[in-house]
Write an enzyme that holds these catalytic residues in place. Structure first.
Site, mmCIF file in Angstrom:
data_model
loop_
_atom_site.group_PDB
_atom_site.id
_atom_site.type_symbol
_atom_site.label_atom_id
_atom_site.label_comp_id
_atom_site.label_asym_id
_atom_site.label_seq_id
_atom_site.Cartn_x
_atom_site.Cartn_y
_atom_site.Cartn_z
ATOM 1 N N GLU A 224 0.880 -1.169 0.000
ATOM 2 C CA GLU A 224 0.000 0.000 0.000
ATOM 3 C C GLU A 224 0.914 1.214 0.000
ATOM 4 O OE1 GLU A 224 -3.085 -0.088 -0.397
ATOM 5 O OE2 GLU A 224 -3.932 -1.910 0.459
ATOM 6 N N CYS B 151 -2.698 9.254 2.548
ATOM 7 C CA CYS B 151 -2.337 8.651 1.251
ATOM 8 C C CYS B 151 -3.402 8.932 0.200
ATOM 9 C CB CYS B 151 -2.121 7.152 1.416
ATOM 10 S SG CYS B 151 -3.507 6.299 2.168
HETATM 11 P P1 NDP Z 1 8.145 5.030 4.852
HETATM 12 O O1 NDP Z 1 8.214 4.271 3.581
HETATM 13 O O2 NDP Z 1 9.249 5.929 5.209
HETATM 14 O O3 NDP Z 1 7.999 4.026 6.092
HETATM 15 C C1 NDP Z 1 6.958 3.081 6.160
HETATM 16 C C2 NDP Z 1 7.357 1.988 7.148
HETATM 17 O O4 NDP Z 1 8.473 1.272 6.619
HETATM 18 C C3 NDP Z 1 7.791 2.516 8.510
HETATM 19 O O5 NDP Z 1 7.375 1.629 9.513
HETATM 20 C C4 NDP Z 1 9.295 2.505 8.374
HETATM 21 O O6 NDP Z 1 9.954 2.444 9.605
HETATM 22 C C5 NDP Z 1 9.508 1.227 7.602
HETATM 23 N N1 NDP Z 1 10.789 1.117 6.934
HETATM 24 C C6 NDP Z 1 11.676 2.096 6.637
HETATM 25 N N2 NDP Z 1 12.750 1.572 5.993
HETATM 26 C C7 NDP Z 1 12.529 0.244 5.883
HETATM 27 C C8 NDP Z 1 13.247 -0.838 5.305
HETATM 28 N N3 NDP Z 1 14.413 -0.664 4.703
HETATM 29 N N4 NDP Z 1 12.705 -2.068 5.355
HETATM 30 C C9 NDP Z 1 11.502 -2.266 5.932
HETATM 31 N N5 NDP Z 1 10.774 -1.283 6.492
HETATM 32 C C10 NDP Z 1 11.282 -0.038 6.472
HETATM 33 O O7 NDP Z 1 6.751 5.792 4.837
HETATM 34 P P2 NDP Z 1 6.183 6.796 5.913
HETATM 35 O O8 NDP Z 1 6.138 6.148 7.251
HETATM 36 O O9 NDP Z 1 6.877 8.095 5.760
HETATM 37 O O10 NDP Z 1 4.654 6.936 5.432
HETATM 38 C C11 NDP Z 1 4.241 7.829 4.469
HETATM 39 C C12 NDP Z 1 4.034 7.128 3.149
HETATM 40 O O11 NDP Z 1 3.111 6.077 3.309
HETATM 41 C C13 NDP Z 1 3.426 8.040 2.095
HETATM 42 O O12 NDP Z 1 4.065 7.828 0.870
HETATM 43 C C14 NDP Z 1 1.984 7.587 2.025
HETATM 44 O O13 NDP Z 1 1.356 7.844 0.805
HETATM 45 C C15 NDP Z 1 2.127 6.133 2.276
HETATM 46 N N6 NDP Z 1 0.872 5.588 2.750
HETATM 47 C C16 NDP Z 1 0.158 4.758 1.933
HETATM 48 C C17 NDP Z 1 -1.075 4.295 2.327
HETATM 49 C C18 NDP Z 1 -1.860 3.369 1.466
HETATM 50 O O14 NDP Z 1 -2.786 2.761 1.999
HETATM 51 N N7 NDP Z 1 -1.584 3.220 0.194
HETATM 52 C C19 NDP Z 1 -1.653 4.665 3.607
HETATM 53 C C20 NDP Z 1 -0.823 5.539 4.384
HETATM 54 C C21 NDP Z 1 0.395 5.972 3.963
HETATM 55 P P3 NDP Z 1 10.494 3.776 10.270
HETATM 56 O O15 NDP Z 1 9.344 4.733 10.346
HETATM 57 O O16 NDP Z 1 10.921 3.303 11.590
HETATM 58 O O17 NDP Z 1 11.594 4.269 9.367
#
Ligand code: NDP
Length: 530
Positions: free
Chosen positions: A251, A285
């Protein structure tokens, strides 16, 4: 720590969260390393063995309890969510707590129909003496990696779907919102206790840490991953998952288009555009990231939106008068600022906003409306994730469809106007969800599938389709004539012609031809099989 910055730092094996509205330190947590992540997966695997044996009716009862507990703790949960994410309390209440409670009830009521086994009718006469069924079984351990922007409702909906289908869960929340994930775990454990399901280990394990902790989960012995986050992290996660053929649901981000036709109700459409772009300070999102308005109503649309933006109260989410809270981090604020500044430099006009609000705190950005934008600007192509509404006019309906589809993303879109005109347009939009005369609410419909096309993701969460992604079919076939050898077994000698007649018997046009063919199959019945 400087005030207003939602700083995360790694101090040895710990990280700290802060309130994005005022920079106050909230708590610090131990970072789960590879050993701890693998231990959590092992506990979840053990838990899944007893949990999957709990009858579905009790798993559903558990989720009803969860819904009740979420309601009972709504004030406390909203406070935690607002403290960590900065969003207004009302949004935390509705878009996190209520959406989660709805998801729990949906799973409780609808899982039975998804898990019910299905008869598979056998069409070929030679296979009629068999009975086939599809049974659905849980996948095992589901890894869930969740973002910060809906820190309760996103992981909760995925967790409930996994639990009701008999899976266990290892949840890695964003490093920005760990307390919310721990609160979710607490609610579920409380419900398990109330239901008398006190066996250890628990079916939901929460692991805390930074990106690498999530990376470790992807490398671990899980059976499926649901990742919600940015396209760039999603791509990295998908590549790591592909290495070991781990199924993933992604997502990812969006650049949702809103199309406003000239027969739309202007007052409703402008209120929708403002709310749809500013909700959660634009960090949604499925928020409105691009708005296309038919030229006849364009200038009125702009002036009404500007008036409505002017009336918004920006401030800390904990203040119940606040409409728009801070951005989550300085990093997010920089992205928004850069996109608006670049658009301005390329000729766009900022009608309102377009600057920080340092008097409120370091993470506040003024609700902004930008016109004279085009698709050469990152503001119209890349995810902004901030309180910015870029608006551009169009003439013919086809122009709006073309511009809306001119994007790498395809999460959701909305069309505003008479349903006679708007519905056919909506059907031509490349998006996982299209709404007519509404926006965003598709995410809150627990029964509706959620997910995107193009770079917005793979697969679906929510609804019956989301539940289906958490089970695998097992085809069970029982032969009702165990003492009869099959006609198509060895020996093959002299069988080709009678078998060709058998194929004719089934598929040759004309009843008489088929009857004639059936006579030629008699040698098959007389032959001895090995
Ligand atoms: P990120 O991609 O930065 O992080 C998402 C999750 O992935 C966090 O828990 C993060 O941990 C984790 N993460 C980071 N690096 C890694 C890695 N190398 N391997 C595995 N996991 C990792 O997104 P954001 O948290 O900034 O969220 C915003 C984004 O999410 C926007 O682009 C938004 O559009 C999208 N989104 C999409 C939705 C949908 O339903 N399509 C709904 C809501 C949001 P940590 O935070 O600890 O770095």
């Amino acid at each position: 720590m400087s005030s207003g910055i939602h700083l995360i730092f790694k101090a040895g094996e710990r990280f700290t969260t802060t309130n994005p509205a005022n920079g106050q330190r909230l708590a610090d947590y131990a970072i789960a390393d590879a050993t701890e992540v693998n231990a959590a997966i092992a506990r979840a695997r053990q838990a899944q063995q007893w949990w999957s044996q709990v009858p579905l009716i009790r798993r559903a009862a558990l989720l009803r309890r969860v819904a009740r507990l979420l309601n009972e703790s709504k004030q406390a949960l909203a406070t935690v969510i607002t403290g960590e994410s900065g969003k207004p309390m009302l949004e935390a209440l509705l878009n996190d707590v209520l959406v989660s409670a709805d998801a729990a009830l949906f799973c409780a009521t609808d899982a039975a129909s998804v898990m019910r086994s299905e008869d598979v009718p056998h069409h070929n006469i030679a296979l009629r003496l068999k009975r086939g069924r599809i049974e659905w079984e849980p996948l095992g351990v589901i890894g869930i990696i969740a973002p910060w922007n809906y820190p309760l409702s996103i992981p909760a909906a995925d967790t409930f779907a996994a639990l009701v289908t008999g899976n266990s869960v290892v949840l890695k929340p964003s490093e920005l919102t760990p307390q919310t994930a721990l609160a979710l775990e607490q609610v579920i454990n409380h419900a398990l206790d109330e239901e008398g399901l006190t066996t250890l280990p628990r079916p939901v394990q929460v692991i805390l840490g930074l990106g690498p902790t999530g990376g470790q989960l992807v490398e671990g012995e899980i059976d499926k991953l649901i990742f919600t986050g940015s396209v760039s992290t999603g791509r990295r996660v998908a590549m790591a998952a592909a290495e070991r053929l781990l199924p993933v649901t992604l997502e990812l981000g969006g650049k949702d288009a809103m199309i406003v036709l000239d027969d739309a109700d202007l007052d409703v459409a402008t209120s929708a555009a403002v709310w749809g772009s500013m909700l959660n300070a634009g960090q949604t999102c499925v928020s409105v990231e691009r708005c296309y308005v038919q030229r006849k109503i364009y200038s009125k649309f702009i002036s009404q939106c500007v008036q409505k933006i002017q009336a918004l109260k920006v401030g800390p989410g904990a203040d119940q008068q606040t409409d728009v809270g801070p951005l989550i981090t300085q990093r997010q604020l920089h992205i928004v600022e850069q996109q608006v500044d670049e658009a301005r430099a390329l000729g766009a006009i900022v009608q309102i906003g377009g600057h920080r609000l340092p008097e409120l705190g370091e993470n506040f950005y003024a609700p902004t409306l930008v016109t004279d934008v085009d698709h050469t600007m990152s503001l119209m192509c890349e995810e902004t994730f901030g309180p910015v509404l870029p608006v551009t006019p169009f003439d013919a309906d086809e122009d709006a469809i073309r511009m809306a589809n001119d994007s790498d993303f395809g999460l959701a879109s909305s069309v505003w106007g008479s349903t006679r005109r708007a519905e056919p347009i909506a059907r031509q939009l490349q998006a996982g969800t299209v709404l007519v005369n509404d926006l965003i609410s598709g995410f809150a419909v627990a029964a509706a599938p959620h997910g995107g096309v193009k770079h917005s993701g793979l697969g679906r969460t929510h609804g019956r389709l989301g539940l289906r992604e958490l089970v695998r079919p097992r085809y069970v076939d029982v032969d009702l004539m165990p003492s009869m050898k099959k006609l198509w077994w060895y020996p093959y000698a002299q069988n080709f012609q009678p078998m060709a007649a058998f194929v004719d018997m089934l598929h040759q046009p004309g009843l008489l031809a088929r009857l004639r063919a059936s006579l030629k199959t008699i040698p098959l019945l007389l032959r001895r099989r090995r």
